[in-house]
Design a protein around this motif. Structure first.
Motif, PDB file in Angstrom:
ATOM      1  N   GLU A   1       0.833  -1.201   0.000  1.00 43.58           N
ATOM      2  CA  GLU A   1       0.000   0.000   0.000  1.00 43.58           C
ATOM      3  C   GLU A   1       0.871   1.256   0.000  1.00 43.58           C
ATOM      4  O   GLU A   1       0.604   2.214  -0.724  1.00 43.58           O
ATOM      5  N   PHE A   2       1.922   1.240   0.824  1.00 49.73           N
ATOM      6  CA  PHE A   2       2.828   2.385   0.899  1.00 49.73           C
ATOM      7  C   PHE A   2       3.464   2.652  -0.464  1.00 49.73           C
ATOM      8  O   PHE A   2       3.483   3.799  -0.950  1.00 49.73           O
ATOM      9  N   LYS A   3       3.956   1.598  -1.129  1.00 50.36           N
ATOM     10  CA  LYS A   3       4.629   1.774  -2.415  1.00 50.36           C
ATOM     11  C   LYS A   3       3.641   2.189  -3.504  1.00 50.36           C
ATOM     12  O   LYS A   3       3.956   3.011  -4.362  1.00 50.36           O
ATOM     13  N   TYR A   4       2.459   1.598  -3.463  1.00 50.05           N
ATOM     14  CA  TYR A   4       1.450   1.900  -4.491  1.00 50.05           C
ATOM     15  C   TYR A   4       1.047   3.368  -4.444  1.00 50.05           C
ATOM     16  O   TYR A   4       1.050   4.060  -5.469  1.00 50.05           O
ATOM     17  N   TYR A   5       0.715   3.856  -3.259  1.00 51.95           N
ATOM     18  CA  TYR A   5       0.252   5.241  -3.162  1.00 51.95           C
ATOM     19  C   TYR A   5       1.401   6.239  -3.273  1.00 51.95           C
ATOM     20  O   TYR A   5       1.186   7.391  -3.652  1.00 51.95           O
ATOM     21  N   SER A   6       2.620   5.810  -2.971  1.00 50.77           N
ATOM     22  CA  SER A   6       3.773   6.695  -3.154  1.00 50.77           C
ATOM     23  C   SER A   6       3.974   7.015  -4.634  1.00 50.77           C
ATOM     24  O   SER A   6       4.419   8.111  -4.992  1.00 50.77           O
ATOM     25  N   GLN A   7       3.628   6.043  -5.500  1.00 50.66           N
ATOM     26  CA  GLN A   7       3.785   6.261  -6.938  1.00 50.66           C
ATOM     27  C   GLN A   7       2.877   7.367  -7.450  1.00 50.66           C
ATOM     28  O   GLN A   7       3.177   8.015  -8.461  1.00 50.66           O
ATOM     29  N   ILE A   8       1.769   7.579  -6.775  1.00 47.40           N
ATOM     30  CA  ILE A   8       0.847   8.639  -7.211  1.00 47.40           C
ATOM     31  C   ILE A   8       0.839   9.798  -6.209  1.00 47.40           C
ATOM     32  O   ILE A   8      -0.108  10.579  -6.130  1.00 47.40           O
ATOM     33  N   ASN A   9       1.940   9.875  -5.431  1.00 41.40           N
ATOM     34  CA  ASN A   9       2.161  10.985  -4.491  1.00 41.40           C
ATOM     35  C   ASN A   9       1.036  11.152  -3.481  1.00 41.40           C
ATOM     36  O   ASN A   9       0.591  12.274  -3.181  1.00 41.40           O
ATOM     37  N   GLU A  10       0.564  10.037  -2.949  1.00 40.43           N
ATOM     38  CA  GLU A  10      -0.458  10.072  -1.920  1.00 40.43           C
ATOM     39  C   GLU A  10      -0.013   9.219  -0.734  1.00 40.43           C
ATOM     40  O   GLU A  10       0.860   8.350  -0.864  1.00 40.43           O
ATOM     41  N   ASP A  11      -0.598   9.456   0.410  1.00 37.92           N
ATOM     42  CA  ASP A  11      -0.267   8.735   1.633  1.00 37.92           C
ATOM     43  C   ASP A  11      -1.300   7.630   1.844  1.00 37.92           C
ATOM     44  O   ASP A  11      -2.495   7.922   1.988  1.00 37.92           O
ATOM     45  N   TYR A  12      -0.842   6.381   1.849  1.00 32.09           N
ATOM     46  CA  TYR A  12      -1.779   5.267   1.973  1.00 32.09           C
ATOM     47  C   TYR A  12      -2.549   5.319   3.296  1.00 32.09           C
ATOM     48  O   TYR A  12      -3.671   4.808   3.391  1.00 32.09           O
ATOM     49  N   ARG A  13      -1.970   5.942   4.308  1.00 33.81           N
ATOM     50  CA  ARG A  13      -2.637   5.992   5.609  1.00 33.81           C
ATOM     51  C   ARG A  13      -3.927   6.809   5.549  1.00 33.81           C
ATOM     52  O   ARG A  13      -4.889   6.509   6.259  1.00 33.81           O
ATOM     53  N   SER A  14      -3.950   7.805   4.680  1.00 39.15           N
ATOM     54  CA  SER A  14      -5.179   8.589   4.524  1.00 39.15           C
ATOM     55  C   SER A  14      -6.294   7.726   3.946  1.00 39.15           C
ATOM     56  O   SER A  14      -7.442   7.783   4.393  1.00 39.15           O
ATOM     57  N   HIS A  15      -5.956   6.908   2.968  1.00 37.20           N
ATOM     58  CA  HIS A  15      -6.956   6.017   2.364  1.00 37.20           C
ATOM     59  C   HIS A  15      -7.399   4.962   3.372  1.00 37.20           C
ATOM     60  O   HIS A  15      -8.578   4.599   3.420  1.00 37.20           O
ATOM     61  N   LEU A  16      -6.449   4.479   4.180  1.00 35.91           N
ATOM     62  CA  LEU A  16      -6.790   3.485   5.192  1.00 35.91           C
ATOM     63  C   LEU A  16      -7.749   4.066   6.229  1.00 35.91           C
ATOM     64  O   LEU A  16      -8.778   3.458   6.557  1.00 35.91           O
ATOM     65  N   ILE A  17      -7.428   5.246   6.728  1.00 32.94           N
ATOM     66  CA  ILE A  17      -8.267   5.879   7.749  1.00 32.94           C
ATOM     67  C   ILE A  17      -9.647   6.201   7.195  1.00 32.94           C
ATOM     68  O   ILE A  17     -10.674   5.973   7.850  1.00 32.94           O
ATOM     69  N   ASN A  18      -9.690   6.711   5.968  1.00 30.26           N
ATOM     70  CA  ASN A  18     -10.989   7.016   5.356  1.00 30.26           C
ATOM     71  C   ASN A  18     -11.821   5.747   5.197  1.00 30.26           C
ATOM     72  O   ASN A  18     -13.045   5.760   5.403  1.00 30.26           O
ATOM     73  N   GLY A  19     -11.161   4.660   4.823  1.00 28.99           N
ATOM     74  CA  GLY A  19     -11.868   3.394   4.685  1.00 28.99           C
ATOM     75  C   GLY A  19     -12.424   2.912   6.010  1.00 28.99           C
ATOM     76  O   GLY A  19     -13.553   2.395   6.084  1.00 28.99           O
ATOM     77  N   LEU A  20     -11.647   3.094   7.087  1.00 31.51           N
ATOM     78  CA  LEU A  20     -12.111   2.685   8.415  1.00 31.51           C
ATOM     79  C   LEU A  20     -13.252   3.562   8.910  1.00 31.51           C
ATOM     80  O   LEU A  20     -14.151   3.099   9.615  1.00 31.51           O
ATOM     81  N   ILE A  21     -13.217   4.821   8.544  1.00 30.69           N
ATOM     82  CA  ILE A  21     -14.280   5.743   8.952  1.00 30.69           C
ATOM     83  C   ILE A  21     -15.590   5.406   8.246  1.00 30.69           C
ATOM     84  O   ILE A  21     -16.677   5.504   8.828  1.00 30.69           O
ATOM     85  N   GLU A  22     -15.496   4.973   6.992  1.00 32.96           N
ATOM     86  CA  GLU A  22     -16.686   4.778   6.170  1.00 32.96           C
ATOM     87  C   GLU A  22     -17.243   3.361   6.225  1.00 32.96           C
ATOM     88  O   GLU A  22     -18.361   3.125   5.769  1.00 32.96           O
ATOM     89  N   HIS A  23     -16.468   2.397   6.759  1.00 26.12           N
ATOM     90  CA  HIS A  23     -16.889   1.003   6.721  1.00 26.12           C
ATOM     91  C   HIS A  23     -16.781   0.342   8.094  1.00 26.12           C
ATOM     92  O   HIS A  23     -15.971   0.746   8.935  1.00 26.12           O
ATOM     93  N   SER A  24     -17.608  -0.665   8.294  1.00 26.28           N
ATOM     94  CA  SER A  24     -17.409  -1.591   9.409  1.00 26.28           C
ATOM     95  C   SER A  24     -16.400  -2.633   8.938  1.00 26.28           C
ATOM     96  O   SER A  24     -16.563  -3.196   7.856  1.00 26.28           O
ATOM     97  N   VAL A  25     -15.360  -2.864   9.740  1.00 27.51           N
ATOM     98  CA  VAL A  25     -14.239  -3.683   9.269  1.00 27.51           C
ATOM     99  C   VAL A  25     -13.858  -4.742  10.297  1.00 27.51           C
ATOM    100  O   VAL A  25     -13.768  -4.465  11.502  1.00 27.51           O
ATOM    101  N   ILE A  26     -13.622  -5.965   9.808  1.00 31.45           N
ATOM    102  CA  ILE A  26     -13.001  -7.028  10.603  1.00 31.45           C
ATOM    103  C   ILE A  26     -11.623  -7.263  10.010  1.00 31.45           C
ATOM    104  O   ILE A  26     -11.487  -7.480   8.801  1.00 31.45           O
ATOM    105  N   ASN A  27     -10.593  -7.205  10.845  1.00 35.25           N
ATOM    106  CA  ASN A  27      -9.213  -7.388  10.387  1.00 35.25           C
ATOM    107  C   ASN A  27      -8.657  -8.693  10.937  1.00 35.25           C
ATOM    108  O   ASN A  27      -8.700  -8.939  12.135  1.00 35.25           O
ATOM    109  N   ILE A  28      -8.138  -9.556  10.049  1.00 33.30           N
ATOM    110  CA  ILE A  28      -7.496 -10.797  10.478  1.00 33.30           C
ATOM    111  C   ILE A  28      -6.035 -10.757  10.042  1.00 33.30           C
ATOM    112  O   ILE A  28      -5.728 -10.924   8.851  1.00 33.30           O
ATOM    113  N   PRO A  29      -5.090 -10.487  10.954  1.00 30.93           N
ATOM    114  CA  PRO A  29      -3.672 -10.511  10.592  1.00 30.93           C
ATOM    115  C   PRO A  29      -3.242 -11.947  10.310  1.00 30.93           C
ATOM    116  O   PRO A  29      -3.484 -12.846  11.115  1.00 30.93           O
ATOM    117  N   ILE A  30      -2.606 -12.180   9.170  1.00 33.34           N
ATOM    118  CA  ILE A  30      -2.317 -13.547   8.726  1.00 33.34           C
ATOM    119  C   ILE A  30      -0.960 -14.048   9.208  1.00 33.34           C
ATOM    120  O   ILE A  30      -0.803 -15.225   9.544  1.00 33.34           O
TER     121      ILE A  30
END
Length: 327
Positions: free
Chosen positions: A191-220
């Motif tokens: 995520e960090f590398k992908y959004y760095s290519q388009i000059n954006e911070d992946y953490r902003s997209h992550l936080i926005n996603g968490l704000i807008e959705h109910s999320v279950i996270n399973i660390p693998i």
């Protein structure tokens, strides 16, 4: 494609049936209940000898992918996640995506789609095409049943753990009030590398996603590490060739205590040092960390000083680490 092929070539035994359900802490009645509910597609693999002898029941043996899936189910059930939701997740994880549409795209179109339109899982796949696209898709469509699992979404999770040392998660998400579920593989490194290519911070997209959705996270990664941490599962790490011959020598020495000191130089410049000691607890805790570090190839070299003062050095060169973000 390279990342999938590398996993298949370096770890071909992951698809072999080895793991008992008892070692995973699952009772037979629970296993068959999950199977009846469609969470597991397990079928006994009867040999010709079995058929000749009219064998109808065998011990349940799972491959590495199936075993990891059982651990994921257990984690979800510990939170009382419904079987229907788990069943939908199973379909997502064991599916090999249909990439036939890629044949009709030019390299320029592939690059644009990769950078701006697709999720990071698909983006990782597309970025690996440095060979003839049509040939690669045909190869994917003609896989044997035993190899298809290596190209599934579940394989992506194991792939980045074993080949890149990364820590992916599974997201189950939905819009509040709405019923439709979504599933996503989340990998902070990619995520960090992908959004760095388009000059954006992946953490902003992550936080926005968490704000807008109910999320279950399973660390693998913590679940996969059970193969190195759990006494009942460690033998399967050996069966699946997660250790090299040199690493197995270290583990054998550790078990025999025929050493004065073992020093593991980790990739992040840290060290694990184990000295011959009468304290089983100290040795045990260090031994778990050592098994995990060796199995996940998180070390540069290992130094062993035997009781006879013989000095042995083993370097991590057998299995090449691949950064999926740069493929």
């Amino acid at each position: 494609m390279k990342d999938f092929i590398t996993l298949l070539n370096q770890y071909p035994k992951l698809s072999e049936s080895k793991v008992s359900i008892s070692s995973l802490g699952v009772a037979h009645r629970v296993f068959f209940n999950w199977k009846e509910k469609g969470l597991i597609d397990y079928e006994h693999n009867f040999t010709q000898e079995d058929l000749d002898n009219n064998v109808t029941r065998k011990k349940i043996k799972l491959n590495a992918f199936e075993a990891l899936w059982i651990l994921i189910i257990k984690e979800l059930r510990s939170f009382n996640i419904g079987l229907d939701t788990i069943g939908k997740l199973k379909t997502f994880l064991f599916t090999v995506p249909n990439y036939n549409f890629i044949k009709d795209l030019s390299k320029t179109e592939l690059k644009e789609i990769s950078e701006h339109m697709l999720n990071q899982g698909m983006n990782s796949f597309l970025s690996a095409f440095d060979l003839n696209v049509e040939t690669q898709i045909d190869h994917l469509n003609n896989l044997t049943d035993s190899n298809k699992i290596y190209y599934s979404n579940l394989s992506i999770l194991i792939n980045v753990i074993l080949l890149s040392g990364q820590a992916p998660s599974l997201f189950i998400f939905k819009k509040p009030v709405e019923e439709e579920l979504g599933f996503e593989i989340f990998n902070p490194t990619l995520e960090f590398k992908y959004y760095s290519q388009i000059n954006e911070d992946y953490r902003s997209h992550l936080i926005n996603g968490l704000i807008e959705h109910s999320v279950i996270n399973i660390p693998i990664r913590p679940l996969f590490e059970h193969f190195f941490d759990n006494k009942l599962l460690i033998k399967y790490a050996i069966d699946f060739n997660l250790y090299t011959d040199g690493e197995l020598k270290i583990l054998k020495l550790l078990k025999s205590k025929d050493f004065n000191k073992i020093i593991i130089h980790k990739n992040n410049d840290q060290q694990i040092t184990i000295e011959s000691t009468s304290s089983e607890q100290v040795l045990g805790n260090k031994a778990i960390e050592l098994r995990r570090t060796l199995g996940l190839k998180q070390y540069e070299r290992a130094e062993i000083i035997h009781r006879n003062d013989k000095h042995l050095v083993i370097t991590n060169t057998t299995k090449q680490k691949i950064d999926l973000g740069n493929t």
